[in-house]
Write an enzyme that holds these catalytic residues in place. Structure first.
Site, PDB file in Angstrom:
ATOM      1  N   ASP A   8       0.780  -1.246   0.000  1.00 58.71           N
ATOM      2  CA  ASP A   8       0.000   0.000   0.000  1.00 58.71           C
ATOM      3  C   ASP A   8       0.818   1.305   0.000  1.00 58.71           C
ATOM      4  O   ASP A   8       0.499   2.236   0.757  1.00 58.71           O
ATOM      5  CB  ASP A   8      -0.969   0.007   1.203  1.00 58.71           C
ATOM      6  CG  ASP A   8      -1.986  -1.130   1.170  1.00 58.71           C
ATOM      7  OD1 ASP A   8      -1.954  -1.941   0.228  1.00 58.71           O
ATOM      8  OD2 ASP A   8      -2.806  -1.220   2.114  1.00 58.71           O
ATOM      9  N   ASP A  46      -4.610  -0.772  -1.813  1.00 56.23           N
ATOM     10  CA  ASP A  46      -5.890  -0.622  -1.120  1.00 56.23           C
ATOM     11  C   ASP A  46      -6.851   0.031  -2.129  1.00 56.23           C
ATOM     12  O   ASP A  46      -6.503   1.057  -2.743  1.00 56.23           O
ATOM     13  CB  ASP A  46      -5.654   0.285   0.102  1.00 56.23           C
ATOM     14  CG  ASP A  46      -6.563   0.000   1.273  1.00 56.23           C
ATOM     15  OD1 ASP A  46      -6.872  -1.179   1.529  1.00 56.23           O
ATOM     16  OD2 ASP A  46      -6.961   0.976   1.949  1.00 56.23           O
ATOM     17  N   HIS A  48     -10.811   0.829  -2.502  1.00 59.62           N
ATOM     18  CA  HIS A  48     -12.170   0.838  -1.952  1.00 59.62           C
ATOM     19  C   HIS A  48     -13.177   1.527  -2.864  1.00 59.62           C
ATOM     20  O   HIS A  48     -12.880   2.598  -3.405  1.00 59.62           O
ATOM     21  CB  HIS A  48     -12.188   1.585  -0.614  1.00 59.62           C
ATOM     22  CG  HIS A  48     -11.300   1.008   0.442  1.00 59.62           C
ATOM     23  ND1 HIS A  48     -11.322  -0.314   0.807  1.00 59.62           N
ATOM     24  CD2 HIS A  48     -10.361   1.590   1.241  1.00 59.62           C
ATOM     25  CE1 HIS A  48     -10.458  -0.526   1.779  1.00 59.62           C
ATOM     26  NE2 HIS A  48      -9.845   0.602   2.056  1.00 59.62           N
ATOM     27  N   HIS A  52     -17.516   2.893   1.113  1.00 54.05           N
ATOM     28  CA  HIS A  52     -17.043   1.639   1.723  1.00 54.05           C
ATOM     29  C   HIS A  52     -17.405   1.598   3.211  1.00 54.05           C
ATOM     30  O   HIS A  52     -17.406   2.627   3.890  1.00 54.05           O
ATOM     31  CB  HIS A  52     -15.515   1.523   1.554  1.00 54.05           C
ATOM     32  CG  HIS A  52     -14.987   0.175   1.892  1.00 54.05           C
ATOM     33  ND1 HIS A  52     -14.292  -0.078   3.048  1.00 54.05           N
ATOM     34  CD2 HIS A  52     -15.064  -1.007   1.223  1.00 54.05           C
ATOM     35  CE1 HIS A  52     -13.955  -1.368   3.077  1.00 54.05           C
ATOM     36  NE2 HIS A  52     -14.408  -1.950   1.980  1.00 54.05           N
ATOM     37  N   HIS A  81     -10.617   6.983   1.956  1.00 61.43           N
ATOM     38  CA  HIS A  81      -9.257   6.876   1.408  1.00 61.43           C
ATOM     39  C   HIS A  81      -9.217   5.823   0.308  1.00 61.43           C
ATOM     40  O   HIS A  81     -10.049   4.910   0.285  1.00 61.43           O
ATOM     41  CB  HIS A  81      -8.261   6.508   2.523  1.00 61.43           C
ATOM     42  CG  HIS A  81      -8.497   5.137   3.083  1.00 61.43           C
ATOM     43  ND1 HIS A  81      -9.460   4.871   4.031  1.00 61.43           N
ATOM     44  CD2 HIS A  81      -7.932   3.937   2.789  1.00 61.43           C
ATOM     45  CE1 HIS A  81      -9.470   3.583   4.310  1.00 61.43           C
ATOM     46  NE2 HIS A  81      -8.558   2.977   3.573  1.00 61.43           N
ATOM     47  N   LYS A 106      -7.097  -4.954  -2.959  1.00 58.36           N
ATOM     48  CA  LYS A 106      -7.846  -5.500  -1.828  1.00 58.36           C
ATOM     49  C   LYS A 106      -8.748  -4.420  -1.250  1.00 58.36           C
ATOM     50  O   LYS A 106      -8.506  -3.230  -1.450  1.00 58.36           O
ATOM     51  CB  LYS A 106      -6.874  -6.015  -0.759  1.00 58.36           C
ATOM     52  CG  LYS A 106      -5.954  -4.937  -0.218  1.00 58.36           C
ATOM     53  CD  LYS A 106      -4.943  -5.487   0.756  1.00 58.36           C
ATOM     54  CE  LYS A 106      -4.043  -4.393   1.280  1.00 58.36           C
ATOM     55  NZ  LYS A 106      -4.751  -3.327   2.026  1.00 58.36           N
ATOM     56  N   CYS A 151      -1.890  -2.779   7.671  1.00 59.34           N
ATOM     57  CA  CYS A 151      -1.842  -3.724   6.544  1.00 59.34           C
ATOM     58  C   CYS A 151      -0.559  -4.548   6.499  1.00 59.34           C
ATOM     59  O   CYS A 151      -0.607  -5.728   6.142  1.00 59.34           O
ATOM     60  CB  CYS A 151      -2.107  -2.992   5.243  1.00 59.34           C
ATOM     61  SG  CYS A 151      -3.841  -2.455   5.149  1.00 59.34           S
TER      62      CYS A 151
HETATM   63  C1  VGL Z   1      -4.586   0.641   5.751  1.00 57.76           C
HETATM   64  C2  VGL Z   1      -6.148   1.509   7.175  1.00 57.76           C
HETATM   65  C3  VGL Z   1      -7.124   1.398   6.217  1.00 57.76           C
HETATM   66  C4  VGL Z   1      -3.165   0.232   5.530  1.00 57.76           C
HETATM   67  C5  VGL Z   1      -5.554   0.508   4.780  1.00 57.76           C
HETATM   68  O1  VGL Z   1      -2.729   0.153   4.362  1.00 57.76           O
HETATM   69  O2  VGL Z   1      -2.460  -0.011   6.542  1.00 57.76           O
HETATM   70  N1  VGL Z   1      -4.895   1.122   6.942  1.00 57.76           N
HETATM   71  N2  VGL Z   1      -6.812   0.888   5.017  1.00 57.76           N
HETATM   72 ZN    ZN Z   2      -8.259   0.955   3.485  1.00 60.11          ZN
END
Ligand code: VGL
Ligand code: ZN
Length: 197
Positions: A8, A46, A48, A52, A81, A106, A151
């Protein structure tokens, strides 16, 4: 066979982004430099849909960082986000994303979040990454990226539980670190047999 898994490294997790991780952009060049040392490079993204279920804005009266109970367990609520195809969801522009063998997206189902690159937050629904790695003969993973306490942590613990030899390069990660999430993550990774180096 040994894969580098880059978690990410996206604009929304870098300074100026919607869910900025302090220093998130500082790791990009060193991650690029590491890529040539591996048999395979996988990036996660990431990804979404708008609205979401992990977004605080989706829940009346809720604020970012609130904890709610979802059918699959507790869920932290985040600012909006990494909305699919938005600038915030793109990789940091200095990340050499063209060198990836695979980009694994994801968190694309409205009703469930996915911190881990292996399973969604119900800890049951696979993303397919395990099969990809195994069919390529990969048994060792080095993980870097954002965020160390979410993550990266969930991905590393799941990978270790699946039997991969997992190393997390702490200096090539940055953490959100709220409500002692970083300490809990480090303890959890160590208990799962993840090497923090
Ligand atoms: C993440 C919070 C929400 C991450 C992703 O990549 O750590 N954290 N979505
Ligand atoms: Zn996320």
């Amino acid at each position: 066979m040994h894969a580098l898994i880059v978690i990410d490294v996206q604009n929304d997790f870098c300074p100026g982004g919607a869910l900025a991780v302090p220093g998130g952009d500082e790791i990009v060049q060193d991650i690029n430099a590491l890529m040539s040392e591996f048999d395979a490079v996988v990036l996660t993204q990431d990804w979404h849909p708008a609205g979401h279920s992990s977004f605080a804005s989706t829940h009346d009266g809720r604020a970012p960082m609130d904890l709610i109970e979802m059918p699959y367990g507790p869920q932290v609520l985040w600012p909006d986000h990494c909305i699919q195809a938005s600038p915030g969801a793109q990789f940091h522009m200095a990340l050499e994303a063209d060198r990836a063998d695979l980009i694994l997206r994801k968190g694309f189902r409205t009703e469930i979040d996915s911190y881990s690159a292996f399973f969604e937050n119900d800890h049951r629904t696979p993303t397919g990454l395990e099969g990809y790695l195994r069919t390529r003969g990969i048994d060792r993973l080095t993980m870097v990226g954002l965020a160390l306490d979410f993550c990266v942590n969930f991905s590393a613990v799941d990978a270790a539980k699946l039997g991969f030899a997992v190393e997390v390069r702490e200096h090539l990660c940055r953490a959100i670190d709220f409500d002692s999430s970083l300490q809990a993550a480090k303890t959890g990774m160590q208990q799962a047999g993840v090497a923090l180096v």
